[in-house]
Design a protein around this motif. Structure first.
Motif, PDB file in Angstrom:
ATOM      1  N   CYS A 259       0.846  -1.194   0.000  1.00 34.66           N
ATOM      2  CA  CYS A 259       0.000   0.000   0.000  1.00 34.66           C
ATOM      3  C   CYS A 259       0.886   1.250   0.000  1.00 34.66           C
ATOM      4  N   PRO A 260       0.350   2.416  -0.346  1.00 34.32           N
ATOM      5  CA  PRO A 260       1.181   3.638  -0.416  1.00 34.32           C
ATOM      6  C   PRO A 260       1.390   4.334   0.924  1.00 34.32           C
ATOM      7  N   SER A 261       0.862   3.804   2.009  1.00 35.95           N
ATOM      8  CA  SER A 261       0.976   4.476   3.306  1.00 35.95           C
ATOM      9  C   SER A 261       2.437   4.600   3.726  1.00 35.95           C
ATOM     10  N   ARG A 262       2.762   5.706   4.386  1.00 39.18           N
ATOM     11  CA  ARG A 262       4.113   5.927   4.897  1.00 39.18           C
ATOM     12  C   ARG A 262       4.182   5.690   6.413  1.00 39.18           C
ATOM     13  N   LYS A 263       3.127   5.154   6.962  1.00 37.92           N
ATOM     14  CA  LYS A 263       3.112   4.855   8.393  1.00 37.92           C
ATOM     15  C   LYS A 263       3.599   3.425   8.624  1.00 37.92           C
ATOM     16  N   PHE A 264       4.292   3.223   9.734  1.00 39.10           N
ATOM     17  CA  PHE A 264       4.786   1.899  10.095  1.00 39.10           C
ATOM     18  C   PHE A 264       4.413   1.603  11.548  1.00 39.10           C
ATOM     19  N   PRO A 265       3.595   0.561  11.756  1.00 36.08           N
ATOM     20  CA  PRO A 265       2.923  -0.259  10.754  1.00 36.08           C
ATOM     21  C   PRO A 265       1.723   0.472  10.158  1.00 36.08           C
ATOM     22  N   CYS A 266       1.390   0.100   8.929  1.00 36.47           N
ATOM     23  CA  CYS A 266       0.204   0.669   8.294  1.00 36.47           C
ATOM     24  C   CYS A 266      -1.040  -0.040   8.818  1.00 36.47           C
ATOM     25  N   LYS A 267      -2.217   0.445   8.400  1.00 34.39           N
ATOM     26  CA  LYS A 267      -3.458  -0.127   8.896  1.00 34.39           C
ATOM     27  C   LYS A 267      -3.630  -1.577   8.444  1.00 34.39           C
ATOM     28  N   HIS A 268      -3.064  -1.935   7.280  1.00 36.57           N
ATOM     29  CA  HIS A 268      -3.201  -3.313   6.803  1.00 36.57           C
ATOM     30  C   HIS A 268      -2.388  -4.267   7.669  1.00 36.57           C
ATOM     31  N   ALA A 269      -1.181  -3.855   8.068  1.00 37.77           N
ATOM     32  CA  ALA A 269      -0.379  -4.696   8.949  1.00 37.77           C
ATOM     33  C   ALA A 269      -1.059  -4.866  10.305  1.00 37.77           C
ATOM     34  N   LEU A 270      -1.633  -3.790  10.821  1.00 36.03           N
ATOM     35  CA  LEU A 270      -2.353  -3.885  12.097  1.00 36.03           C
ATOM     36  C   LEU A 270      -3.563  -4.809  11.975  1.00 36.03           C
ATOM     37  N   GLY A 271      -4.322  -4.641  10.878  1.00 37.32           N
ATOM     38  CA  GLY A 271      -5.493  -5.497  10.684  1.00 37.32           C
ATOM     39  C   GLY A 271      -5.118  -6.962  10.556  1.00 37.32           C
ATOM     40  N   LEU A 272      -4.015  -7.244   9.835  1.00 41.15           N
ATOM     41  CA  LEU A 272      -3.564  -8.625   9.679  1.00 41.15           C
ATOM     42  C   LEU A 272      -3.164  -9.226  11.031  1.00 41.15           C
ATOM     43  N   LEU A 273      -2.457  -8.449  11.846  1.00 38.38           N
ATOM     44  CA  LEU A 273      -2.047  -8.959  13.161  1.00 38.38           C
ATOM     45  C   LEU A 273      -3.250  -9.167  14.077  1.00 38.38           C
ATOM     46  N   LEU A 274      -4.253  -8.298  13.971  1.00 33.90           N
ATOM     47  CA  LEU A 274      -5.467  -8.499  14.763  1.00 33.90           C
ATOM     48  C   LEU A 274      -6.190  -9.777  14.334  1.00 33.90           C
ATOM     49  N   LEU A 275      -6.222 -10.012  13.029  1.00 33.81           N
ATOM     50  CA  LEU A 275      -6.843 -11.234  12.520  1.00 33.81           C
ATOM     51  C   LEU A 275      -6.094 -12.457  13.033  1.00 33.81           C
ATOM     52  N   TRP A 276      -4.764 -12.387  12.977  1.00 32.48           N
ATOM     53  CA  TRP A 276      -3.918 -13.484  13.461  1.00 32.48           C
ATOM     54  C   TRP A 276      -4.068 -13.706  14.956  1.00 32.48           C
ATOM     55  N   ALA A 277      -4.213 -12.593  15.721  1.00 33.21           N
ATOM     56  CA  ALA A 277      -4.359 -12.715  17.170  1.00 33.21           C
ATOM     57  C   ALA A 277      -5.648 -13.430  17.553  1.00 33.21           C
ATOM     58  N   GLY A 278      -6.628 -13.424  16.622  1.00 31.79           N
ATOM     59  CA  GLY A 278      -7.911 -14.046  16.940  1.00 31.79           C
ATOM     60  C   GLY A 278      -7.903 -15.555  16.919  1.00 31.79           C
ATOM     61  N   GLY A 279      -6.858 -16.204  16.378  1.00 28.60           N
ATOM     62  CA  GLY A 279      -6.805 -17.662  16.388  1.00 28.60           C
ATOM     63  C   GLY A 279      -6.425 -18.240  15.038  1.00 28.60           C
ATOM     64  N   ASP A 280      -6.412 -19.577  14.982  1.00 31.25           N
ATOM     65  CA  ASP A 280      -5.941 -20.288  13.792  1.00 31.25           C
ATOM     66  C   ASP A 280      -6.916 -20.233  12.621  1.00 31.25           C
ATOM     67  N   GLY A 281      -8.196 -19.992  12.886  1.00 33.37           N
ATOM     68  CA  GLY A 281      -9.197 -20.094  11.829  1.00 33.37           C
ATOM     69  C   GLY A 281      -8.884 -19.264  10.608  1.00 33.37           C
ATOM     70  N   PRO A 282      -8.923 -17.924  10.700  1.00 32.92           N
ATOM     71  CA  PRO A 282      -8.673 -17.091   9.513  1.00 32.92           C
ATOM     72  C   PRO A 282      -7.207 -17.020   9.112  1.00 32.92           C
ATOM     73  N   VAL A 283      -6.285 -17.290  10.050  1.00 31.47           N
ATOM     74  CA  VAL A 283      -4.844 -17.243   9.754  1.00 31.47           C
ATOM     75  C   VAL A 283      -4.231 -18.564  10.210  1.00 31.47           C
ATOM     76  N   PRO A 284      -4.281 -19.600   9.381  1.00 33.77           N
ATOM     77  CA  PRO A 284      -3.778 -20.906   9.801  1.00 33.77           C
ATOM     78  C   PRO A 284      -2.269 -20.894  10.033  1.00 33.77           C
ATOM     79  N   ALA A 285      -1.825 -21.675  10.991  1.00 41.17           N
ATOM     80  CA  ALA A 285      -0.411 -21.766  11.331  1.00 41.17           C
ATOM     81  C   ALA A 285       0.280 -22.834  10.497  1.00 41.17           C
ATOM     82  N   SER A 286       1.622 -22.769  10.497  1.00 44.46           N
ATOM     83  CA  SER A 286       2.486 -23.769   9.860  1.00 44.46           C
ATOM     84  C   SER A 286       2.285 -23.851   8.351  1.00 44.46           C
TER      85      SER A 286
END
Length: 451
Positions: free
Chosen positions: A75-102
């Protein structure tokens, strides 16, 4: 994900946000809807996020680096982390379902990770090979230190005269002069290369407008300034530790020369203070084995977040080296042996009466100390007229909350978490009261940042 199968909490993820807008925007992307091909493995999280264009944004986060999280997004954002990285980590923090491990990372994520590894290895190899610039000239360094000491001495002498003039003419003159008198004096201290004196002088300008009782407060601050001036002018008569404290309060540079202490350091609190030129980040750590509470400082230019970030509730296997000075908590972060990982242990606590006594004892080593780090056990936030205090559940003692604490949203978070029940609370205890920074429920539960 820094230990196998261990994921961060949503609060730890959101604490990475560079500002409130990113925190809000990232929270909206923490659901499965906009994401596809998300996965995680070996300290890495990746995924594709649907945006406004035809191609999704490629987002990957490296959590396995001991130096801290690293982010890459198309994305073109100059912020670190950007909103997409934060959203991805929030999704991952919720469990294995939406972000499977391994899972195996896709090629675009693997290319970025491989490039990071190559750069890290090259930097380490360069460091092992030594610097080709040669060592600094110690004689030149000595002469620079002497010249600066002469300038600081001239500034301290001038400030003593100005304080004497103020007291001779009466404190009412400070109210009539406004900020101009102090701004000009602070500029003189900057010229003298004593930024610590300059900062304290600027604070004097706000005291006459601080409400009833301001003459007493102004006199107290002038007395502390006089004491600091005299400490510098008579530094030859001080112990090495107290002389080092005086130097640090004046803002003179010093190296962290304490012996490295390796421990598993629990992140107790992290918060930023911002002025026109600088953002200062304060991170409090508690050593599981040593029992020490230490402060890390990190700086960023105005409008930019400091580089160092450690989320509350994580533990870091690392070495810390203390800065010189009597009773100083500040340390420098040395070698890191593993990435930060969630921790279940909590710091030991004390009573409100012991917290006040601890601050009083610390003033003997550092008379200019604003506060000391303290963890309180079994305290309850209760109103006291228009004010608030933390009442000890087992004794009749209590600590008032500072004005800064009463104006923060964290106060209501603290009250809601308590619900009338005792809590463990970490914060800073000083002459203005107690500022709560993090709280834990009495039973099982994650730490709740309050700042």
């Amino acid at each position: 994900m820094t230990e196998q199968g261990v994921r961060w909490t949503a609060e730890q993820v959101l604490s990475l946000a560079p500002d409130a807008a990113s925190r809000t925007a990232g929270g909206k992307l923490g659901t499965a809807g906009p994401w596809s091909e998300a996965g995680s493995g070996e300290g890495t999280v990746w995924g594709l996020c649907k945006g406004s264009g035809s191609r999704p944004y490629q987002t990957v986060v490296d959590l396995a680096d001991p130096a801290g999280p690293a982010y890459k997004c198309s994305c073109p954002s100059r912020k670190f982390p950007c909103k997409h990285a934060l959203g991805l980590l929030l999704l991952w923090a919720g469990g294995d379902g939406p972000v499977p491990a391994s899972a195996e990372p896709p090629e675009w994520a693997e290319q970025w990770l491989a490039g990071r590894r190559r750069r890290t290895e090259a930097k380490q190899a360069s460091g092992d090979g030594g610097s080709g610039g040669g060592s600094a000239d110690p004689e030149a360094a000595r002469r620079r230190a002497e010249r600066r000491a002469e300038r600081v001495t001239a500034g301290a002498t001038e400030l003593e005269q100005r304080l004497a003039d103020l007291l001779r003419g009466g404190l009412a003159a400070a109210e009539q002069a406004g900020y101009g008198l102090w701004d000009e004096t602070a500029a003189r201290m900057v010229d003298a290369q004593a930024p610590g004196l300059a900062a304290r002088v600027r604070e004097l300008g706000a005291i006459p407008a601080s409400g009833a009782g301001w003459p007493g407060r102004l006199l107290e601050e002038c007395a502390l300034l006089h004491l600091l001036d005299q400490g510098w002018l008579r530094r030859a008569q001080l112990s090495d530790a107290l002389a080092a404290t005086v130097r640090s309060r004046l803002g003179l540079p010093a190296a962290a020369d304490g012996a490295p202490v390796r421990d598993r350091w629990l992140v107790l609190a992290q918060y930023d203070t911002v002025d026109a030129k600088l953002t200062t980040r304060r991170i409090w750590l508690h050593g599981a084995a040593s029992g020490h509470t230490r402060l890390l400082l990190s700086y960023g230019a105005a409008g930019r977040a400091p580089e160092l970030h450690l989320s509350v509730g994580l533990a870091l296997d690392a070495e810390l080296s203390a800065y010189p000075g009597s009773g100083q908590s500040r340390s420098a972060l040395g070698e890191r042996f593993a990435p930060p990982a969630p921790a279940a242990f909590r710091p030991p606590g004390t009573s409100t009466a012991e917290a006040a006594a601890r601050y009083g004892a610390a003033l003997r080593d550092d008379p200019w100390l604003e506060s000391v780090p303290v963890t309180l056990d079994r305290v309850i936030p209760v109103p006291d007229g228009d004010l608030w205090q933390l009442a000890d559940a087992d004794t009749d003692s209590a600590l008032p909350l500072t004005r800064a604490a009463r104006s923060r949203p964290g106060l209501w978070r603290l009250v809601a978490l308590s619900g009338g029940a005792p809590l463990k609370v970490f914060g800073e205890c000083g002459h203005r009261g107690f500022t709560p920074l993090t709280a834990w429920p009495e039973g099982p539960g994650d730490p709740v940042p309050l700042c």
